[in-house]
Scaffold this active site. Structure first.
Site, PDB file in Angstrom:
ATOM      1  N   LYS A   1       0.874  -1.292   0.074  1.00 15.66           N
ATOM      2  CA  LYS A   1       0.133   0.146  -0.091  1.00 15.66           C
ATOM      3  C   LYS A   1       0.891   1.213  -0.014  1.00 15.66           C
ATOM      4  O   LYS A   1       2.009   1.124   0.575  1.00 15.66           O
ATOM      5  CB  LYS A   1      -0.994   0.125   1.406  1.00 15.66           C
ATOM      6  CG  LYS A   1      -2.158   0.736   1.093  1.00 15.66           C
ATOM      7  CD  LYS A   1      -3.225   0.221   0.390  1.00 15.66           C
ATOM      8  CE  LYS A   1      -4.657   0.863   0.130  1.00 15.66           C
ATOM      9  NZ  LYS A   1      -5.695   0.196  -0.350  1.00 15.66           N
TER      10      LYS A   1
HETATM   11  P1  NAD Z   1     -12.861   8.368  -2.319  1.00 10.19           P
HETATM   12  O1  NAD Z   1     -11.938   9.457  -1.960  1.00 10.19           O
HETATM   13  O2  NAD Z   1     -13.394   8.332  -3.762  1.00 10.19           O
HETATM   14  O3  NAD Z   1     -14.269   8.490  -1.361  1.00 10.19           O
HETATM   15  C1  NAD Z   1     -14.276   8.689  -0.100  1.00 10.19           C
HETATM   16  C2  NAD Z   1     -15.556   9.367   0.320  1.00 10.19           C
HETATM   17  O4  NAD Z   1     -15.763   9.516   1.476  1.00 10.19           O
HETATM   18  C3  NAD Z   1     -15.422  11.145  -0.408  1.00 10.19           C
HETATM   19  O5  NAD Z   1     -16.769  11.261  -1.024  1.00 10.19           O
HETATM   20  C4  NAD Z   1     -15.336  11.694   0.910  1.00 10.19           C
HETATM   21  O6  NAD Z   1     -15.918  13.045   0.865  1.00 10.19           O
HETATM   22  C5  NAD Z   1     -16.172  10.766   2.045  1.00 10.19           C
HETATM   23  N1  NAD Z   1     -15.608  11.034   3.353  1.00 10.19           N
HETATM   24  C6  NAD Z   1     -14.580  11.120   3.865  1.00 10.19           C
HETATM   25  N2  NAD Z   1     -14.504  11.238   5.136  1.00 10.19           N
HETATM   26  C7  NAD Z   1     -15.463  11.161   5.302  1.00 10.19           C
HETATM   27  C8  NAD Z   1     -16.255  11.108   6.615  1.00 10.19           C
HETATM   28  N3  NAD Z   1     -15.791  11.348   7.938  1.00 10.19           N
HETATM   29  N4  NAD Z   1     -17.889  10.826   6.845  1.00 10.19           N
HETATM   30  C9  NAD Z   1     -18.361  10.717   5.654  1.00 10.19           C
HETATM   31  N5  NAD Z   1     -17.934  10.645   4.403  1.00 10.19           N
HETATM   32  C10 NAD Z   1     -16.491  10.820   4.369  1.00 10.19           C
HETATM   33  O7  NAD Z   1     -12.374   7.093  -1.869  1.00 10.19           O
HETATM   34  P2  NAD Z   1     -12.752   5.559  -2.136  1.00 10.19           P
HETATM   35  O8  NAD Z   1     -11.935   5.094  -3.217  1.00 10.19           O
HETATM   36  O9  NAD Z   1     -14.234   5.511  -2.357  1.00 10.19           O
HETATM   37  O10 NAD Z   1     -12.340   4.752  -1.028  1.00 10.19           O
HETATM   38  C11 NAD Z   1     -13.147   4.817   0.117  1.00 10.19           C
HETATM   39  C12 NAD Z   1     -12.809   3.554   1.056  1.00 10.19           C
HETATM   40  O11 NAD Z   1     -12.790   2.215   0.194  1.00 10.19           O
HETATM   41  C13 NAD Z   1     -11.429   3.536   1.679  1.00 10.19           C
HETATM   42  O12 NAD Z   1     -11.398   2.841   2.929  1.00 10.19           O
HETATM   43  C14 NAD Z   1     -10.388   2.903   0.544  1.00 10.19           C
HETATM   44  O13 NAD Z   1      -9.279   2.244   1.230  1.00 10.19           O
HETATM   45  C15 NAD Z   1     -11.588   1.719   0.504  1.00 10.19           C
HETATM   46  N6  NAD Z   1     -11.282   0.933  -0.816  1.00 10.19           N
HETATM   47  C16 NAD Z   1     -11.209   1.698  -2.182  1.00 10.19           C
HETATM   48  C17 NAD Z   1     -10.973   0.906  -3.469  1.00 10.19           C
HETATM   49  C18 NAD Z   1     -10.984   1.464  -4.534  1.00 10.19           C
HETATM   50  O14 NAD Z   1     -11.155   0.804  -5.729  1.00 10.19           O
HETATM   51  N7  NAD Z   1     -11.027   2.723  -4.796  1.00 10.19           N
HETATM   52  C19 NAD Z   1     -10.941  -0.405  -3.148  1.00 10.19           C
HETATM   53  C20 NAD Z   1     -10.856  -1.045  -2.081  1.00 10.19           C
HETATM   54  C21 NAD Z   1     -11.085  -0.362  -0.953  1.00 10.19           C
END
Ligand code: NAD
Length: 477
Positions: free
Chosen positions: A108
Site C-alpha cells: 500500500k
Molecule cells: P474516495 O476518495 O473516492 O471517496 C471517499 C468518500 O468519503 C468521499 O466522498 C469523501 O468526501 C467521503 N468522506 C471522507 N471522510 C468522511 C467522513 N468522515 N464521513 C463521511 N464521508 C466521508 O475514496 P474511495 O476510493 O471510495 O475509498 C473509500 C474506502 O474504500 C477507503 O477505505 C478505501 O481504502 C477503500 N477501498 C477503495 C477501493 C477503490 O477501488 N477505490 C478499493 C478497495 C477499498
C-alpha cells in the site's frame, strides 16, 4: 483514522484481528510471526516547486508480504496518511489478495496531502515526483509492485504514474502493467472504475442467496426493499449505492458525507445526489431530503444494511453500542475497530469483512494487469466466433420449425441476448461475480463448517492465512 481513547491504532487493530483468527489455526509461532509482520516500509520526503516556493511532501510505500510477486495495493492521497495506516492497509491487501485468489502479495502507498488544495497541474507535478521516487527503487514495477487508486486518487493519477514509468523505462514492453486503475485510453480495462462498488453489490447478492446467513443477521427475504445507510459517496460508496438501488431494489435511506448527512425514508436517488455534489461540492441544500450537520450520528440510524464506504475507524468504542444495523458490509478498509467488532458481534450483527467486501477493486485490477501483459483486449479473439456459433443454432432451430411446420418463434429479446457475444465489460463482470461468489463460499465453509468459528471475519482470515502459509511452506520456509 478516527482515534478514540483506549483503542488500538489501525495497524494494531488489524494485528489483533489476525491474532484472533490464528488462535483457531495450527501454525508454528515462527510462521505466524512471519505472516503478520510488515516486510518493509519506505518513507520518502521530496520537494516540489509550487507557486514560487518549494513545498516538501511525505509519502510511504509499504510491502507487507512478498509471498507472491508483484505485490499489489492502492496509493492514497489524504492529509492524515501515516506509516501505521499504510502498513495496516498493506496487511489487509495481503489477506484480501489471498482470499480472492489474485496472485499478489500485499502492499500500500500513501501521500500526506489534501488534494483539494491543489490544482490539476500542481497535482500532476506532485504525483509524477512521488512516482519517480518509487519507480527508481522498483516500488512501482510491473513484476514487483503494482499500485492502484485508493482514497483521494483516481484514473487520472494512475495515468500520470503509468506515463512516468514509461518515460523512465522506455524499452519495457510491459510498462503499462506497472499500475492498474488507468483510464481505458491509457491501458485500462472496462469496469475498473466501478469495480469495488460492483463487488460490494455482488457480495450482498451472494449473501442474500443463503437463507441461513440472512437469518443469522435477523433479516429475511431478498435485497429488494432493504433499507440501506451508506457512508461516503466517493468511488466505492457511490457505485455500491447506485447499483444496489437501481438494480436490486434496495432503498438508500441515508447518505453520510464529510459535511453532514442526507436522510429520506422514501429513499434517495443516488445519481441525483452525486450530481448535486459534483455541481455544488457538498451535499448541503440538496432538495428533496432532510439534511443534518451531525453526519456521524446517522450511522446509528435503524436500518437493515449499513455500508461504511469512507474511511477506517468510524465505528469504534464511542458509537458501536448504538449501531442498530443488523448487517454491516465493510466497503471501506477497516471501518470497524477491533473493540467495536466485539461489541457488534455480541449484539448479534453480521459483519461482512473488508478483505472480502471491497475486493472487487483488486480483482478487476488483476484482470487489467493480465490484459496489459497479454497486450490484447479480453474477448477480442472469441467474441465474433461465439456470435457465429450461436447464430448457427438459432438459424437451425428456425429452419427446423419452418420445415416441420412447428410454428416455433424465438422471442426477439432472447435472440438479441443470445446472439450477443461477450465483450470486455461482460467478461470483467462475469469474472468479478465468479470471484465474489467463490470467495464467499470459501469463507462460508469455514463459518458454518467449524464449531469454533463464529463470524465471517475470522473465517476470512483463516482462509487467507492458510493460503499465505501454504505458499510460504512450498517455498521451504
Ligand atoms: P474516495 O476518495 O473516492 O471517496 C471517499 C468518500 O468519503 C468521499 O466522498 C469523501 O468526501 C467521503 N468522506 C471522507 N471522510 C468522511 C467522513 N468522515 N464521513 C463521511 N464521508 C466521508 O475514496 P474511495 O476510493 O471510495 O475509498 C473509500 C474506502 O474504500 C477507503 O477505505 C478505501 O481504502 C477503500 N477501498 C477503495 C477501493 C477503490 O477501488 N477505490 C478499493 C478497495 C477499498
Amino acid at each position: 483514522m478516527v482515534v478514540v481513547a483506549g483503542e488500538p491504532s489501525f495497524r494494531e487493530s488489524v494485528d489483533l484481528m489476525f491474532n484472533r483468527a490464528v488462535r483457531h489455526m495450527d501454525l508454528s509461532p515462527g510462521l505466524e510471526q512471519k505472516i503478520r509482520v510488515c516486510n518493509s516500509t519506505y518513507t520518502v520526503r521530496f520537494g516540489v516547486r509550487l507557486r514560487g516556493k518549494i513545498e516538501t511532501f511525505t509519502g510511504y510505500r509499504s510491502v507487507h508480504s512478498e509471498h507472491m510477486e508483484p505485490v499489489k495495493g492502492g496509493i492514497r492521497f489524504a492529509s492524515n496518511v501515516n506509516q501505521d495506516e499504510v502498513e495496516a492497509l498493506a496487511a489487509l491487501m495481503t489477506y484480501k489478495c489471498a482470499l480472492v485468489e489474485t496472485p499478489f502479495g500485499g502492499s500500500k502507498g500513501g501521500l500526506c496531502i489534501d488534494p483539494r488544495q491543489y490544482d490539476e497541474r500542481e497535482l500532476e507535478l506532485i504525483t509524477r515526483r512521488f512516482a519517480y521516487e518509487l519507480i527508481k527503487r522498483d516500488l512501482i514495477n510491473p513484476a514487483q509492485n503494482v499500485p492502484a487508486p485508493d482514497m483521494g486518487t483516481s484514473e487520472r493519477e494512475m495515468a500520470w504514474i503509468a506515463d512516468q514509468y514509461a518515460r523512465m523505462n522506455t524499452t519495457d514492453i510491459n510498462a503499462k502493467a506497472c499500475v492498474t486503475g488507468k483510464p481505458l485510453n491509457a491501458g485500462g480495462i472496462m469496469g475498473r472504475v466501478e469495480a469495488t462498488g460492483r463487488g460490494v453489490q455482488y457480495a450482498l447478492r451472494e449473501f442474500f442467496r443463503h437463507p441461513e446467513d440472512i437469518a443469522k443477521a435477523g433479516l429475511s427475504g431478498k435485497l429488494d426493499g432493504k433499507r440501506v445507510v451508506v457512508q461516503g459517496l466517493g468511488n466505492v460508496g457511490y457505485h455500491a449505492a447506485k447499483f444496489l438501488s437501481e438494480e436490486d431494489g434496495a432503498k438508500i435511506i441515508a447518505i453520510l458525507e464529510r459535511d453532514g448527512a442526507l436522510t429520506s425514508d422514501a429513499g434517495l436517488d443516488v445519481e441525483d445526489v452525486r450530481q448535486w455534489i459534483v455541481k455544488t461540492g457538498s451535499i448541503r441544500d440538496y432538495p428533496g431530503a432532510a439534511f443534518t450537520d451531525a453526519g456521524a450520528k446517522v450511522l446509528e440510524t435503524e436500518c437493515d444494511i449499513l455500508i461504511p464506504a469512507a474511511m477506517e475507524g468510524v465505528i469504534n468504542l464511542s458509537n458501536a453500542e448504538r449501531i442498530q444495523a443488523r448487517l454491516i458490509i465493510e466497503a471501506a478498509n477497516g471501518p470497524i475497530t477491533f473493540g467495536a467488532d466485539e461489541i457488534l458481534r455480541k449484539k448479534g450483527a453480521v459483519i461482512i469483512p473488508d478483505m472480502y467486501a471491497n475486493a472487487g477493486g483488486v480483482t478487476v485490477s488483476y484482470f487489467e494487469w493480465v490484459k496489459n501483459l497479454s497486450h490484447i483486449r479480453f474477448g477480442r479473439m472469441q467474441r465474433r466466433a461465439e456470435e457465429t456459433r450461436h447464430e448457427l443454432l438459432v438459424n437451425e432451430l428456425e429452419r427446423l420449425s419452418a420445415d416441420k411446420g412447428l410454428g416455433w418463434t424465438l422471442s426477439p429479446d432472447f435472440k438479441k441476448r443470445y446472439l450477443h457475444g461477450a465483450g470486455e465489460l461482460e467478461l470483467v463482470r462475469s469474472g468479478l461475480d465468479d470471484t465474489m461468489r467463490t470467495a464467499y463460499q470459501a469463507m462460508r465453509d469455514v463459518w458454518h463448517g467449524r464449531d469454533d468459528v463464529e463470524d465471517l471475519r475470522v473465517a476470512a482470515y483463516i482462509v487467507s492465512i492458510s493460503r499465505v502459509a501454504a505458499t510460504y511452506q512450498s517455498k521451504g520456509l
